[in-house]
Motif scaffolding. Structure first.
Motif, PDB file in Angstrom:
ATOM      1  N   ASP A   1     103.614  55.520  41.457  1.00 27.63           N
ATOM      2  CA  ASP A   1     104.659  55.621  42.473  1.00 27.63           C
ATOM      3  C   ASP A   1     105.958  55.092  41.875  1.00 27.63           C
ATOM      4  O   ASP A   1     106.004  53.990  41.348  1.00 27.63           O
ATOM      5  N   HIS A   2     107.022  55.889  41.949  1.00 29.24           N
ATOM      6  CA  HIS A   2     108.226  55.499  41.231  1.00 29.24           C
ATOM      7  C   HIS A   2     109.278  54.773  42.061  1.00 29.24           C
ATOM      8  O   HIS A   2     110.369  54.520  41.554  1.00 29.24           O
ATOM      9  N   ASP A   3     108.973  54.410  43.325  1.00 21.47           N
ATOM     10  CA  ASP A   3     109.967  53.565  43.986  1.00 21.47           C
ATOM     11  C   ASP A   3     109.474  52.739  45.172  1.00 21.47           C
ATOM     12  O   ASP A   3     110.123  51.753  45.506  1.00 21.47           O
TER      13      ASP A   3
ATOM     14  N   GLN B   1     116.721  56.521  40.342  1.00 24.57           N
ATOM     15  CA  GLN B   1     116.062  56.220  41.608  1.00 24.57           C
ATOM     16  C   GLN B   1     115.054  55.095  41.470  1.00 24.57           C
ATOM     17  O   GLN B   1     115.062  54.137  42.242  1.00 24.57           O
ATOM     18  N   GLY B   2     114.170  55.210  40.515  1.00 24.21           N
ATOM     19  CA  GLY B   2     113.120  54.212  40.353  1.00 24.21           C
ATOM     20  C   GLY B   2     113.252  53.489  39.030  1.00 24.21           C
ATOM     21  O   GLY B   2     113.488  54.112  37.992  1.00 24.21           O
ATOM     22  N   ILE B   3     113.085  52.165  39.048  1.00 24.29           N
ATOM     23  CA  ILE B   3     113.211  51.360  37.840  1.00 24.29           C
ATOM     24  C   ILE B   3     111.956  50.499  37.707  1.00 24.29           C
ATOM     25  O   ILE B   3     111.565  49.800  38.645  1.00 24.29           O
TER      26      ILE B   3
ATOM     27  N   SER C   1     110.535  50.038  41.582  1.00 23.84           N
ATOM     28  CA  SER C   1     111.184  49.838  42.877  1.00 23.84           C
ATOM     29  C   SER C   1     112.408  50.721  42.961  1.00 23.84           C
ATOM     30  O   SER C   1     112.998  51.095  41.942  1.00 23.84           O
ATOM     31  N   TYR C   2     112.768  51.073  44.173  1.00 20.85           N
ATOM     32  CA  TYR C   2     113.981  51.845  44.420  1.00 20.85           C
ATOM     33  C   TYR C   2     115.183  51.035  43.951  1.00 20.85           C
ATOM     34  O   TYR C   2     115.255  49.816  44.155  1.00 20.85           O
ATOM     35  N   ALA C   3     116.142  51.688  43.295  1.00 17.44           N
ATOM     36  CA  ALA C   3     117.234  50.973  42.629  1.00 17.44           C
ATOM     37  C   ALA C   3     118.060  50.108  43.570  1.00 17.44           C
ATOM     38  O   ALA C   3     118.633  49.105  43.145  1.00 17.44           O
TER      39      ALA C   3
ATOM     40  N   SER D   1     107.922  46.878  44.209  1.00 14.28           N
ATOM     41  CA  SER D   1     108.076  47.414  45.562  1.00 14.28           C
ATOM     42  C   SER D   1     106.850  47.122  46.416  1.00 14.28           C
ATOM     43  O   SER D   1     106.911  47.213  47.643  1.00 14.28           O
ATOM     44  N   MET D   2     105.766  46.764  45.789  1.00 11.71           N
ATOM     45  CA  MET D   2     104.553  46.410  46.528  1.00 11.71           C
ATOM     46  C   MET D   2     103.785  45.351  45.730  1.00 11.71           C
ATOM     47  O   MET D   2     103.796  45.361  44.497  1.00 11.71           O
TER      48      MET D   2
END
Length: 858
Positions: A622-624, A670-672, A630-632, A610-611
């Protein structure tokens, strides 16, 4: 069609599904025009297609696999029983422990823990299927199999306990269910799980083989045939009573709840198996819970079979609505189908318990995020519009009432708004409505009244949100304030971050202005003439502002403009979202952005971060939105955006990176994680360090449907009734075919190495022999229009089946057809079967072929 009129349509790329009854196959009638069809047949799902098997605790999936749900109940196992469950409008902290004891030897296992000589001979393994969770415990002197089934027609579940006797003697086994239920009836469901201990004095009553626990929240009934029922002041006391030679009572009595032990006796011969079924039912009052428990315990095997049949039928009906895809890649097909299933798994059907029935929350299987965010719904809008358009329509009417100009979501009980305003509300809602309209053709939605405004008027308000008060310096970029209104990054307080004048969602404003202007023009161009002009002008101004103010030439990136006027790069995955808005990012800058998709920035072993790891805000915790996870919904949607932007190898890379999802996650959380978390969670090492975080499931998991349809096939639906497809097939994917119904015909699309082959069930058949070609087709009355585009400049050929054209235009012979290219009359050579035309296309120029009928017979 002129280039400028297709800008909005290219952001749509969606699939209308209006005629489910049509056959999902259309074969070629000319070997030259269309290569042999693979036959994208309708998929008939089975529960076992979604089965997952592994150790009882699988680190990479956290709780997302340990969920048993049916649409009206969702249970979270704990040990061999159920720790807690959700049955709207109730939640229950169950604390159920399942125990088995060999009466002769005293060997026992309770809640997965052995005692008194019971020996596990293998690691426990579990199997998940939609609606059930089975755990296998191999041991001595007996083994057991416990299966939890979430019931489909009751708000309850059944735990089937099968004991396999390994001794050479007939064995007698005690089977026990120990629990201390606490029932609650939440007044509001938001992002937090609603499980809570009810401090009201509980009441426990017995009726035959059933014990009922009741408090002010509701009631839970536990039933077991030929049961012995005892109550205790604590769980430990109940457990000690079941295994008297065990550790004893180590817990103090709990005055706020009462534990119960419901047990029975099974007999099994040497090597034989015996089964006991523990029934659990919940309701708002004890009488109903008792009644339903009585019905269930009368024949639990039949209720389990009924539940399995209901789940199978539900899957079959769901996938009847999904466009058929054929491919030589089994991973692609599995990814596509499991993505579609995520929306079904998210669905609650609980009658009047919720504001809408069915209710699709942002998450909800673990009792949290039962509220619905517009942001999350957008990720699944394409799949939602295909698979359950009536429910999406009701949700699109309910969401503005929050209102979305003030809140990020609505809660399920009353449908009222909760939370702050999210910067992505405008784009998320407008895009969701846009996709629904495009797929269903249901323009009546725009006139639905919501708190004194039509849906269209709400879209207008959302499109112009902040235009006056959020642009103090008048540079046409909104200042969205702190990150809490954006991506909720954790580290922005220490300095510049993703805040204030950001590229996304400022970039999405271009889309919202253009889309709402188009809709106003269709509904009442005279009434909205001033707004239309203003919105179109604003779309141009925002495009210029993003490119003139936020572009950082040295970094090859769009930066964020802070309050002090500095523009700083923040390497967030959100910047890639700008690529889906045609005309916003110039081609040379798009290539600069894509250059950051590499291993030392965004590309990780298991997906796209995600970043970028080089960003100072990168955070492994950070979980997403700001780290290795990253957010699913972002991975699948990024892949679709890369395909449709012409970056095929990058789109395929992003997709291949997440092909592992269906094999390791029952529901998408939510986060993977995309990087290895082995150093933080050593137990994840066998899985490459993959873990998940956040809610146990997320509605955005359905975004994979968009990856395949919008991404690989480049589906495009124009508001004038035209249909478009692009040859986005990456070289690594040898075979690909789509079959879907739209506007009373079935289209078959096959992107191939020689070009794009498109045909319809009522006679249209074509082959655009051009690398990276796209076709937009409009069939109506006495005319056929075809627009051709390509990703590069060059020549090609378009071949059309003449017999099919004659049939569509109701003429007897080709002499009755008139051809024009870009308005210029053509006199092509017509064979008995087909016509072939030379083409010249490029990214910036498209050819328009018109075929008209003269002397039509009808």
């Amino acid at each position: 069609m002129p280039i400028h009129t297709t800008v909005i349509r290219r952001t749509m790329l969606v699939l209308p599904l209006l005629c489910f009854h049509l056959a999902l196959a259309a074969t070629s009638t000319s070997n030259k025009v269309g290569a042999r069809s693979m036959g994208a047949k309708r998929y008939i799902p089975k529960l076992s297609d979604f089965r997952l098997e592994g150790d009882q605790i699988i680190p990479e999936i956290d709780s997302s696999n340990n969920l048993v749900f049916s649409g009206s109940i969702s249970a979270i196992p704990g040990g061999l029983g159920v720790d807690r469950f959700t049955a709207p409008p109730l939640t229950v902290v169950m604390q159920q422990k399942i125990g088995v004891i060999d009466e002769k030897t005293g060997a026992a296992i309770v809640d997965g823990e052995p005692s008194n000589g019971f020996r596990k001979t293998a690691k426990e393994r579990s199997v998940w299927e939609p609606g059930s969770w089975t755990t296998y415990t191999q041991g001595w002197p007996f083994s057991l199999r416990t299966k939890i089934t979430a019931l489909s027609r009751y708000q309850g579940y059944i735990v089937s306990v099968a004991v396999i006797n390994h001794s050479k003697r007939t064995g007698h086994f005690g089977i026990g269910s120990i629990q201390q239920p606490s029932i609650a009836s939440p007044r509001e469901w938001n992002w937090n799980a609603a499980f809570q201990r009810n401090i009201d004095t509980p009441v426990t009553t017995r009726d035959g083989d059933i014990v009922v626990h009741q408090n002010s929240g509701g009631a839970v009934a536990i039933a077991l045939r030929d049961a012995s029922i005892r109550t205790f002041s604590s769980l430990a006391a109940a457990k000690a009573a079941f295994t008297p030679s065990g550790a004893g009572n180590q817990e103090k009595p709990d005055a706020s709840s009462i534990a119960s032990l419901v047990s029975t006796r099974l007999t099994a011969g040497p090597g034989a198996e015996a089964i006991a079924s523990i029934v659990v039912s919940t309701a708002s009052d004890g009488a109903k819970a008792l009644q339903e428990a009585n019905e269930l315990v009368a024949n639990p095997a039949a209720k389990i079979s009924q539940t399995h049949n209901d789940a199978q039928i539900s899957l079959e009906r769901w996938f009847q609505r999904l466009p058929a895809v054929a491919s030589s890649s089994p991973q692609l097909l599995k990814f596509y189908r499991h993505a579609a299933a995520q929306l079904l798994f998210d669905r609650w059907r609980v009658g009047k318990a919720f504001h809408l029935d069915p209710w699709y929350p942002t998450s909800g299987l673990d009792s949290g995020a039962m509220n619905t965010y517009a942001w999350d719904i957008q990720y699944s809008a394409l799949a939602f519009s295909l698979l359950d358009p009536p429910s999406l329509r009701r949700l699109l009417i309910a969401l503005p009432a929050a209102p979305l100009t003030e809140h990020f979501s609505i809660e399920p009980i009353m449908g009222k708004g909760i939370g702050t305003y999210y910067a992505y509300n405008s784009y998320a809602y407008i895009n969701s409505v846009d996709q629904y309209l495009s797929i269903t053709g249901d323009r009546t939605l725009l006139q639905e009244q919501v708190q004194g405004k039509t849906v269209l008027e709400w879209m207008i308000a959302l499109a112009e949100w902040g235009e006056k008060e959020k642009d103090p310096d008048g540079n046409n970029l909104l200042d969205y304030g702190e990150d809490k209104n954006l991506l909720e990054l954790k580290k922005t307080k220490g300095g510049p971050g993703y805040s204030n004048e950001v590229p996304s969602p400022n970039g999405e404003r271009v889309y919202t202005y253009q889309t709402v202007a188009d809709l106003m023009e269709q509904v009442d161009s005279e009434r909205y003439s001033n707004k239309i002009s203003h919105f179109r002008a604003m779309a141009k101004k925002v495009t210029e502002a993003i490119n003139n103010i936020l572009w950082l030439e040295k970094e090859g990136w769009y930066g964020t403009r802070q309050r002090d006027g500095s523009v700083v790069p923040v390497y967030s995955i959100q910047i890639f979202d700008l690529l889906r808005i045609p005309g916003l990012v110039p081609a040379d800058r798009a290539k600069r952005l894509i250059a950051h998709l590499k291993d030392d920035e965004f590309v990780a072993p298991w997906g796209i971060r995600s970043m970028s790891v080089k960003d100072r805000l990168f955070d492994y915790n950070d979980h997403d939105w700001a780290g290795a996870m990253s957010y699913a919904g972002d991975g699948p949607q990024l892949s679709a955006d890369l395909f449709t932007s012409g970056f095929l190898s990058e789109g395929w890379l992003a997709l291949e990176k997440i092909f592992w999802w269906p094999d390791h996650m029952a529901v998408y959380p939510q986060g993977i994680a995309n990087d290895s978390y082995t150093s933080r969670f050593p137990a994840a090492a066998p899985f490459g360090g993959r873990i998940t975080a956040g809610r146990a499931n997320i509605v955005a998991g359905a975004a994979g449907v968009e990856t395949v349809l919008r991404g690989l096939f480049g589906l495009e639906l124009g508001r004038d009734g035209s249909i478009g497809f692009s040859n986005n097939r990456p070289p690594a994917l040898k075979n690909l075919e789509l079959s879907f119904p739209y506007s009373e015909r079935v289209w078959t699309v096959r992107p191939a190495s020689d070009g794009l082959h498109v045909s319809s069930s009522d006679g249209f058949e074509s082959a655009f022999l051009r690398d990276g070609g796209s076709m937009l087709i409009k069939l109506q009355g006495a005319s056929i229009d075809v627009w051709l585009r390509s990703r590069s400049d060059g020549s090609g050929h378009l071949t059309l089946n003449l017999h099919g054209i004659e049939q569509l235009l109701h003429v007897h012979e080709s002499a009755q057809l008139v051809f024009r290219r870009n308005g210029i009359l053509l006199q092509p050579e017509l064979s008995r079967k087909e016509v072939t035309l030379d083409t010249r296309t490029s990214p910036n120029e498209e050819e328009h072929l018109e075929i008209r009928a003269i002397r039509a017979t009808n």
